[in-house]
Scaffold this active site. Sequence first.
Site, PDB file in Angstrom:
ATOM      1  CB  SER A  14      10.013  11.255  56.871  1.00  0.00           C
ATOM      2  OG  SER A  14      10.008  10.636  58.146  1.00  0.00           O
ATOM      3  CE1 TYR A  27      12.696   7.295  54.680  1.00  0.00           C
ATOM      4  CE2 TYR A  27      12.674   8.238  56.894  1.00  0.00           C
ATOM      5  CZ  TYR A  27      12.004   7.856  55.743  1.00  0.00           C
ATOM      6  OH  TYR A  27      10.650   8.047  55.657  1.00  0.00           O
TER       7      TYR A  27
END
Length: 123
Positions: A14, A27
């Site tokens: 990401s 995350y």
Amino acid sequence: MVERGWGRIINVSSVNARLGRPGLTAYSTAKAGILGLTPSLARELGPHGITVNTVLPGAIQVDAENALPTHPRARPEDQIARQCVPRRGQPEDVAAAIAFLANPSASFITAQSVSIDGGWMPH
């Protein structure tokens, strides 16, 4: 893959691995780990004809984003304003990059991280 002497590993990380985001520390940290994994595996597996790359999606329009708390989530219009390409990313944008990296013609591309983010990273 090693036995066949050919393979493609495409990790999905990401842009938050590089940018971070308040409220998404765990995350972002997990996705950053993939950035270290990719070149390490590429060095190990390259001699066996296996390439290893990572794609880093940015703000991709998916139904799952509706389950995120509103606090760490950027408003779509704010996100688009920070990108070079003024539209929401689509799952097909990420899929196209993965398909390219999986293709035999990408045999000399390895240990790379490719942002699929409409030009968000430069901002």
